[in-house]
Design an enzyme around this catalytic site. Structure first.
Site, short mmCIF file in Angstrom:
data_model
loop_
_atom_site.label_atom_id
_atom_site.label_comp_id
_atom_site.label_asym_id
_atom_site.label_seq_id
_atom_site.Cartn_x
_atom_site.Cartn_y
_atom_site.Cartn_z
CD1 TRP A 1 35.24 76.16 36.78
CD2 TRP A 1 35.04 77.61 38.47
NE1 TRP A 1 36.50 76.48 37.20
CE2 TRP A 1 36.41 77.38 38.24
CE3 TRP A 1 34.68 78.48 39.49
CZ2 TRP A 1 37.41 77.99 38.98
CZ3 TRP A 1 35.67 79.10 40.24
CH2 TRP A 1 37.03 78.85 39.99
CE LYS B 1 38.48 74.03 38.79
NZ LYS B 1 39.24 73.27 39.77
CB THR C 1 39.58 74.35 60.69
OG1 THR C 1 40.86 73.71 60.57
CG2 THR C 1 39.79 75.85 60.70
CD GLU D 1 39.35 79.01 58.87
OE1 GLU D 1 38.13 78.85 59.03
OE2 GLU D 1 40.08 78.18 58.31
P1 ADP Z 1 30.74 76.48 60.26
O1 ADP Z 1 30.33 75.10 59.95
O2 ADP Z 1 30.36 76.89 61.63
O3 ADP Z 1 30.23 77.48 59.26
P2 ADP Z 1 33.44 75.64 59.59
O4 ADP Z 1 34.68 76.41 59.75
O5 ADP Z 1 33.35 74.28 60.17
O6 ADP Z 1 32.34 76.57 60.22
O7 ADP Z 1 33.07 75.52 58.07
C1 ADP Z 1 33.10 76.63 57.22
C2 ADP Z 1 32.69 76.24 55.83
O8 ADP Z 1 31.38 75.68 55.81
C3 ADP Z 1 32.59 77.42 54.91
O9 ADP Z 1 33.85 77.80 54.41
C4 ADP Z 1 31.65 76.89 53.83
O10 ADP Z 1 32.33 76.09 52.89
C5 ADP Z 1 30.72 76.02 54.60
N1 ADP Z 1 29.49 76.74 54.90
C6 ADP Z 1 29.15 77.37 56.04
N2 ADP Z 1 27.93 77.90 55.95
C7 ADP Z 1 27.46 77.62 54.71
C8 ADP Z 1 26.25 77.91 53.99
N3 ADP Z 1 25.26 78.57 54.53
N4 ADP Z 1 26.17 77.46 52.72
C9 ADP Z 1 27.17 76.77 52.15
N5 ADP Z 1 28.32 76.47 52.76
C10 ADP Z 1 28.47 76.88 54.04
#
Ligand code: ADP
Length: 555
Positions: free
Chosen positions: A450, A445, A188, A333
């Site tokens: 929220w 918040k 990550t 993950e």
């Molecule tokens: P990736 O960028 O490939 O989705 P990462 O593990 O780097 O994988 O990041 C994951 C996080 O990115 C998610 O937990 C979420 O917060 C954010 N995320 C991924 N896709 C979206 C989406 N379509 N809209 C909003 N947030 C997103």
């Protein structure tokens, strides 16, 4: 007790190598086209790719790499990187894709944590390798993805990829591996603390590829020409290097030039029908296509995810260019695909505005993944599209625990009652559509309620003068936190605080209105293109909101 009646079918292990074997047989002459860092276009076929992946496997075994050992990659999307995916996992080694956009200290941490034996690198990363090598003593050699003439001069143990591969005959049968063995290791980005490793198995990668290939997910077909803009160093390019061979799709790998012009020219030249990437990439692609007054002649659909896809982008693609956008959500993950926005038969009959309302969300899960939202007390919240909660997931391609750096996997389990807490806050509506409202640490918040920063950002970027926007929590004496909008104007645009705030009128509840707007030249991004809100919150920690005096305007 009677004996349980077991099914009587073959127990054939799901192996990553079989995806490429399948393509090499049934899409043998289908092309894999790469824009190389040398600048030229390289073409070969799945048949060629499999042979070279076997040669690489032979070469690595000859170097003494054993099953389970990690081989790192620092590379763009290209044919050699694809060979590395299969040439490592195929014989039981682990392919550890490294994101070169991370800070060198973070990369060194990752390389040492993963205990990489060899690292394959594109020669554009030679300066990075020079920095890393002294702090990564366990790496036996750095393998330059080049022929002998292209090997850079570096003060580190070096080998040349083409010489290694060329010395092998490719006469090799992929072994049948236990499907639970590790295949890929992805870290990550670790915006806070150290990056954490997600160690995929052969089984999880295979099942994820099948899920991704479903018609209503990425929907790969043998007729498709597929261009992953999402890098192969970021969560396995969302599974495209596995889903495309599974279906026998043509692959177009764009290398390092990810600007709008380079991507557009490659898409047109290679008759690309499907692509996938993060919103920022599509922003520059759309700007380029608009500036030259062109259209997409073959592009049919594109998956956008990684960050929230602004509705304005979704609608521009559809209305002006006839390209279907599939908004997707996932995370490292989760291998990474979790949800995709697409309509079922009944939803597709609804009025346009209702269809759009659904398609702007992050969508419904791929069969196999399960999700729920829970409140502060851990209890499941209703799927009414209103209740916000922490998003939890489970499924065969979701991690069970993080890679602990050794094989013991002894770190504390992140799971809660068998579910993985994503760290995202979301709603789920009666149609089952997920909508991400925030990362849990980014929620605003206000007076105990929220506010979704994502929704406020989407409105801002729909304004024609706004290039990019971030909404963050700002301290407020009465309400604890109130939304502050940080905006990058489009070049030459003159939008003001007042006109932008007026743009929110009627679009959100009054108490969701941002309290202030500040304009900046650029916003900070993480190595994977996400807004770095932590940095923004630090920068605007002392910002005094105009509503701080009495708080009445925010009520
Ligand atoms: P990736 O960028 O490939 O989705 P990462 O593990 O780097 O994988 O990041 C994951 C996080 O990115 C998610 O937990 C979420 O917060 C954010 N995320 C991924 N896709 C979206 C989406 N379509 N809209 C909003 N947030 C997103």
């Amino acid at each position: 007790m009677p004996m349980p009646l077991l099914g009587q079918m073959m127990d054939v292990p799901l192996n990553v190598s079989t995806l490429l074997v399948h393509a090499a047989r049934y899409a043998a002459d289908t092309e894999i086209v790469s824009r190389r860092i040398e600048g030229d276009i390289h073409r070969y076929t799945y048949r060629d790719c499999e042979r070279r992946a076997k040669q690489l496997a032979q070469a690595l075994m000859r170097l003494g790499v054993a099953q389970g050992e990690r081989i790192g990659t620092l590379a763009w999307n290209g044919y050699r990187h694809l060979e590395a995916y299969y040439g490592t996992t195929g014989f039981g080694a682990v392919c550890h894709t490294i994101n070169p956009r991370l800070f060198p200290e973070q990369i060194a941490y990752i390389v040492n944590h993963a205990d990489d034996r060899y690292i394959l690198f594109d020669t554009t990363f030679a300066p990075l390798v020079a920095k890393l090598a002294p702090s990564c003593p366990n790496v036996k050699a750095w393998i330059a993805l080049a022929d002998d003439a292209g090997i850079p001069a570096l003060d580190a143990p070096l080998l040349g990829y083409e010489a290694l591969v060329g010395a092998q005959d490719g006469d090799y049968e992929w072994p049948v591996l236990d499907e639970r063995l590790a295949s890929y290791l992805c870290y990550t980005s670790g915006t806070t603390g150290h990056p954490k490793g997600a160690l995929y198995s052969h089984r999880s990668v295979y099942l994820h590829a099948m899920g991704a290939a479903l018609p209503d997910a990425m929907g790969f077909s043998a007729h498709d020409s597929v261009l992953p803009v999402v890098p192969m160093f970021h969560v396995n390019a969302w599974g495209i290097p596995h889903g495309a061979p599974l279906a026998g799709s043509k692959l177009v790998l764009p290398g390092k030039d990810l600007d709008g012009k380079s991507l557009y020219e490659l898409m047109e030249a290679e008759r690309v029908t499907f692509s996938a990437g993060v919103p920022t990439v599509w922003m520059s692609l759309l700007a380029h296509v608009k500036s030259i007054g062109a259209t997409f002649s073959t592009l049919e659909r594109t998956v956008i995810g990684g960050s929230s896809c602004p509705p304005s982008m979704l609608e521009t693609f559809e209305d002006e260019y006839g390209v279907r956008v599939i908004h997707a959500w996932g995370m490292t993950e989760m291998s990474p695909l979790g949800t995709l926005a697409r309509l079922n038969w009944e939803q597709a009959q609804r009025p346009l505005e209702e269809r759009r309302r659904l398609l702007r969300k992050q969508g419904t899960v791929i069969c196999g993944v399960d999700m729920k939202i829970v409140g502060q007390d851990g209890r499941e919240l209703p799927r009414d599209g209103v209740a916000f909660g922490d998003l939890h997931v489970r499924g065969p391609w979701v991690i069970d625990r993080y890679f602990s750096g050794d094989e013991s996997g002894s770190d504390a389990s992140p799971l809660i009652d068998g579910w993985f807490p994503t760290g995202d806050v979301a709603t789920i509506d009666p149609d089952g559509f997920l909508q991400i409202t925030d990362r849990s640490k980014d929620v605003i918040k206000s007076g105990g309620e929220w506010i979704s920063s994502s929704e406020l950002e989407n409105i801002a970027v729909a304004h024609p003068d706004v290039a990019e926007a971030a909404c963050i929590a700002c301290r407020h004496p009465k309400w604890d936190e109130r939304p502050l909008l940080v905006v990058v104007r489009r070049p030459g645009a003159a939008v003001t605080r007042e006109t932008l705030l007026a743009f929110y009128e009627g679009k959100v509840a009054k108490w969701w209105m941002p309290d202030d707007v500040v304009f900046v030249d650029e916003l900070p991004h993480t190595a994977t293109g996400k807004l770095m809100k932590l940095k923004l919150r630090e920068r605007f920690r002392g910002h005094v909101l105009p509503t701080s005096g009495d708080g009445s305007e925010s009520a």
